[in-house]
Design a protein around this motif. Structure first.
Motif, PDB file in Angstrom:
ATOM      1  N   ALA A   1      -8.001  19.478  20.110  1.00  0.00           N
ATOM      2  CA  ALA A   1      -7.529  19.976  18.665  1.00  0.00           C
ATOM      3  C   ALA A   1      -6.742  19.013  17.924  1.00  0.00           C
ATOM      4  CB  ALA A   1      -6.347  20.983  18.968  1.00  0.00           C
ATOM      5  N   GLN A   2      -7.135  18.543  16.898  1.00  0.00           N
ATOM      6  CA  GLN A   2      -6.596  17.670  15.703  1.00  0.00           C
ATOM      7  C   GLN A   2      -5.932  18.627  14.628  1.00  0.00           C
ATOM      8  OE1 GLN A   2      -9.628  14.838  15.046  1.00  0.00           O
ATOM      9  NE2 GLN A   2      -8.702  13.581  16.530  1.00  0.00           N
ATOM     10  N   PRO A   3      -4.921  18.020  13.895  1.00  0.00           N
ATOM     11  CA  PRO A   3      -4.302  18.864  12.913  1.00  0.00           C
ATOM     12  C   PRO A   3      -5.329  19.894  11.859  1.00  0.00           C
ATOM     13  CG  PRO A   3      -3.044  16.738  12.961  1.00  0.00           C
ATOM     14  CD  PRO A   3      -4.481  16.529  13.777  1.00  0.00           C
ATOM     15  N   ASP A   4      -6.311  19.305  11.637  1.00  0.00           N
ATOM     16  CA  ASP A   4      -7.325  20.148  10.680  1.00  0.00           C
ATOM     17  C   ASP A   4      -8.840  20.339  11.576  1.00  0.00           C
ATOM     18  OD1 ASP A   4      -8.285  17.463  10.837  1.00  0.00           O
ATOM     19  OD2 ASP A   4      -8.326  17.501   8.608  1.00  0.00           O
ATOM     20  N   THR A   5      -8.908  20.079  12.844  1.00  0.00           N
ATOM     21  CA  THR A   5      -9.975  20.261  13.521  1.00  0.00           C
ATOM     22  C   THR A   5     -10.091  20.704  14.933  1.00  0.00           C
ATOM     23  OG1 THR A   5     -10.660  17.931  14.073  1.00  0.00           O
ATOM     24  CG2 THR A   5     -11.513  18.769  11.956  1.00  0.00           C
ATOM     25  N   ALA A   6     -10.904  21.525  15.370  1.00  0.00           N
ATOM     26  CA  ALA A   6     -10.729  21.673  16.905  1.00  0.00           C
ATOM     27  C   ALA A   6     -12.322  21.929  17.440  1.00  0.00           C
ATOM     28  CB  ALA A   6      -9.885  22.970  17.037  1.00  0.00           C
ATOM     29  N   TRP A   7     -12.499  21.511  18.608  1.00  0.00           N
ATOM     30  CA  TRP A   7     -13.924  21.559  19.308  1.00  0.00           C
ATOM     31  C   TRP A   7     -13.573  22.029  20.670  1.00  0.00           C
ATOM     32  CZ3 TRP A   7     -18.614  20.109  17.327  1.00  0.00           C
ATOM     33  CH2 TRP A   7     -18.369  19.252  16.236  1.00  0.00           C
ATOM     34  N   HIS A   8     -14.647  22.920  21.218  1.00  0.00           N
ATOM     35  CA  HIS A   8     -14.603  23.297  22.491  1.00  0.00           C
ATOM     36  C   HIS A   8     -15.833  22.716  23.150  1.00  0.00           C
ATOM     37  CE1 HIS A   8     -15.993  26.597  25.461  1.00  0.00           C
ATOM     38  NE2 HIS A   8     -14.801  26.123  26.001  1.00  0.00           N
ATOM     39  N   ALA A   9     -15.538  22.368  24.400  1.00  0.00           N
ATOM     40  CA  ALA A   9     -16.664  21.813  25.357  1.00  0.00           C
ATOM     41  C   ALA A   9     -16.662  22.655  26.573  1.00  0.00           C
ATOM     42  CB  ALA A   9     -16.334  20.330  25.727  1.00  0.00           C
ATOM     43  N   GLN A  10     -18.049  22.666  26.800  1.00  0.00           N
ATOM     44  CA  GLN A  10     -18.206  23.726  28.199  1.00  0.00           C
ATOM     45  C   GLN A  10     -19.442  23.075  29.090  1.00  0.00           C
ATOM     46  OE1 GLN A  10     -16.870  27.433  28.894  1.00  0.00           O
ATOM     47  NE2 GLN A  10     -17.568  26.262  30.725  1.00  0.00           N
ATOM     48  N   HIS A  11     -19.235  23.004  30.316  1.00  0.00           N
ATOM     49  CA  HIS A  11     -20.154  22.528  31.312  1.00  0.00           C
ATOM     50  C   HIS A  11     -20.576  23.770  31.998  1.00  0.00           C
ATOM     51  CE1 HIS A  11     -21.792  20.510  35.055  1.00  0.00           C
ATOM     52  NE2 HIS A  11     -21.697  19.316  34.135  1.00  0.00           N
ATOM     53  N   PRO A  12     -21.835  23.817  32.391  1.00  0.00           N
ATOM     54  CA  PRO A  12     -22.531  24.821  33.008  1.00  0.00           C
ATOM     55  C   PRO A  12     -21.996  25.167  34.464  1.00  0.00           C
ATOM     56  CG  PRO A  12     -24.288  23.404  32.270  1.00  0.00           C
ATOM     57  CD  PRO A  12     -23.047  22.812  31.801  1.00  0.00           C
TER      58      PRO A  12
END
Length: 395
Positions: free
Chosen positions: A281-292
């Protein structure tokens, strides 16, 4: 160069069993090993495994097994003598990946040793790209030790970026100095939101009470934050952590709520969610990362490798979301290794990681309480721009 400071290093001993732990009975190990460790040391080990420059700073005498262990593996390090032995941590792993840890508290550090460590970190940080302040604090060290380190480092003419990976009161105190990055796990994130009075703003408190019989812990979401507060009960803490690990969107809202609260705060958050991957998370963005899904051997050090992978990505010029994919690949690779093993780049399958952008609350959150007493709110010199940056307890 990535510099790490580990205030409470350890000799990490791992015992692997052929079956579940049987309390009160004698069991024979099928494998045992030991490595020099502590969270910052593990980050440096992973960075060195990628053939990138790193330096580990830690307390300890030159003949201590932790220091001689670092000599044996050729890891660059500088230390401050203590006159007392460093601690040992014991990890017991079961075939299904269940990990049981017994961590010693460590030996107290005198005020002179603490000041010498801060002097050494400030001296060695000149020219570094990142400084990682990681792990628990030994007995007798004030909670603001990492905050003091941040202040010393930022007195440099060209200060590096600073990441903090600790928990509890030391993490809360470090946030007062607005580090560039923090790396909490789900439980640590829940505790931060509770102390900051932001559980309701993050959409957790009301929902948590509706789904739990664990009992209410407090109702101070609208009160002045980061004041003495009743800690979350164990049941409620675990329940909130489970929800965060199972819902990347909720984790994104939680991290964004903390980032966008008024006052001093981290400038980015890398929240590790166990088998649920990680959220950046950054102030105006967010990402999710997932490994199998995969077979887990030991989770010890997986969070440290996750942080190392993220910083390796950033210092290689990757975009933050690409660095997040590398982080999760590194964490997954570490969980497949015995003991406090650290992966090499060849072990980390970045191509197997799924990246997903997440919606975040509007910033700033209207009416949200101040997250911390603002000590650096006008300082923007360390904020991330462009490609520059933005399951496990503090050991």
């Amino acid at each position: 160069m990535i510099l790490t400071l580990t205030a409470n290093p350890s000799l990490d001993r791992t015992i692997e069993l052929s079956g579940p732990v049987l309390r009160g009975q004698v069991q024979r190990a099928v494998w045992a090993g030991q490595q020099p460790g502590g969270k910052g040391v593990n980050v440096s080990r992973a960075v060195a495994a990628a053939d990138r420059d790193t330096l580990a700073v830690l307390p300890g005498d030159l003949d201590d097994p932790v220091l001689t262990g670092l000599d044996a593996i050729g890891l660059a390090h500088r230390s401050v003598p203590t006159g007392t032995p460093l601690r040992s941590n014991i990890t017991v792993t079961e075939p299904d990946g269940t990990t049981t840890k017994i961590n010693e508290p460590g030996s107290p550090l005198s005020s002179q040793t603490q000041n010498a460590l801060l002097d050494l970190v400030a001296e060695q940080a000149a020219g570094a790209s990142w400084v990682v302040l990681a792990g628990s604090l030994p007995p007798g060290v004030d909670d603001d030790f990492y905050a003091r380190a941040i202040e010393r480092i930022r007195e440099l003419d060209s200060p590096p970026l600073i990441a903090v990976d600790t928990s509890g009161a030391p993490l809360t105190a470090a946030l007062m100095a607005s580090p560039d990055l923090i790396k909490p796990n789900a439980e640590e994130l829940a505790e931060l939101l509770n102390v900051a009075g932001l559980l309701h703003a993050a959409g957790i408190r009301d929902d948590a009470r509706a789904h739990s019989d664990c009992g209410a812990s407090d109702s101070r979401d609208a009160a002045e934050p980061f004041q003495p507060v009743e800690p979350l009960g164990t049941g409620e803490l675990h329940m909130i952590a489970d929800r965060l690990e199972s819902s990347p969107q909720l984790a994104a809202r939680a991290t964004s709520t903390l980032l966008n609260a008024r006052g001093s705060r981290p400038r980015s958050i890398l929240a590790t969610l166990g088998a649920g991957g990680a959220v950046l998370a950054q102030p105006d963005t967010a990402w999710h990362a997932q490994h199998p899904p995969m077979e887990v051997v030991s989770t010890v050090g997986a969070g440290d490798s996750t942080l190392a992978g993220y910083l390796l990505g950033l210092t290689a010029g990757r975009e933050p979301e690409a660095a997040l994919a590398r982080a999760v690949a590194y964490g997954a690779a570490a969980a497949r290794l015995r003991g406090t093993g650290v992966p090499s780049p060849a072990d980390a399958r970045t191509d197997a990681v799924t990246l997903t952008p997440l919606e975040t609350p509007a910033a700033p959150l209207a009416g949200s309480p101040t997250a911390l007493t603002d000590t650096h709110s006008d300082d923007t010199s360390h904020r991330h721009e462009g490609t520059a940056p933005e399951a496990e307890e503090a050991r």
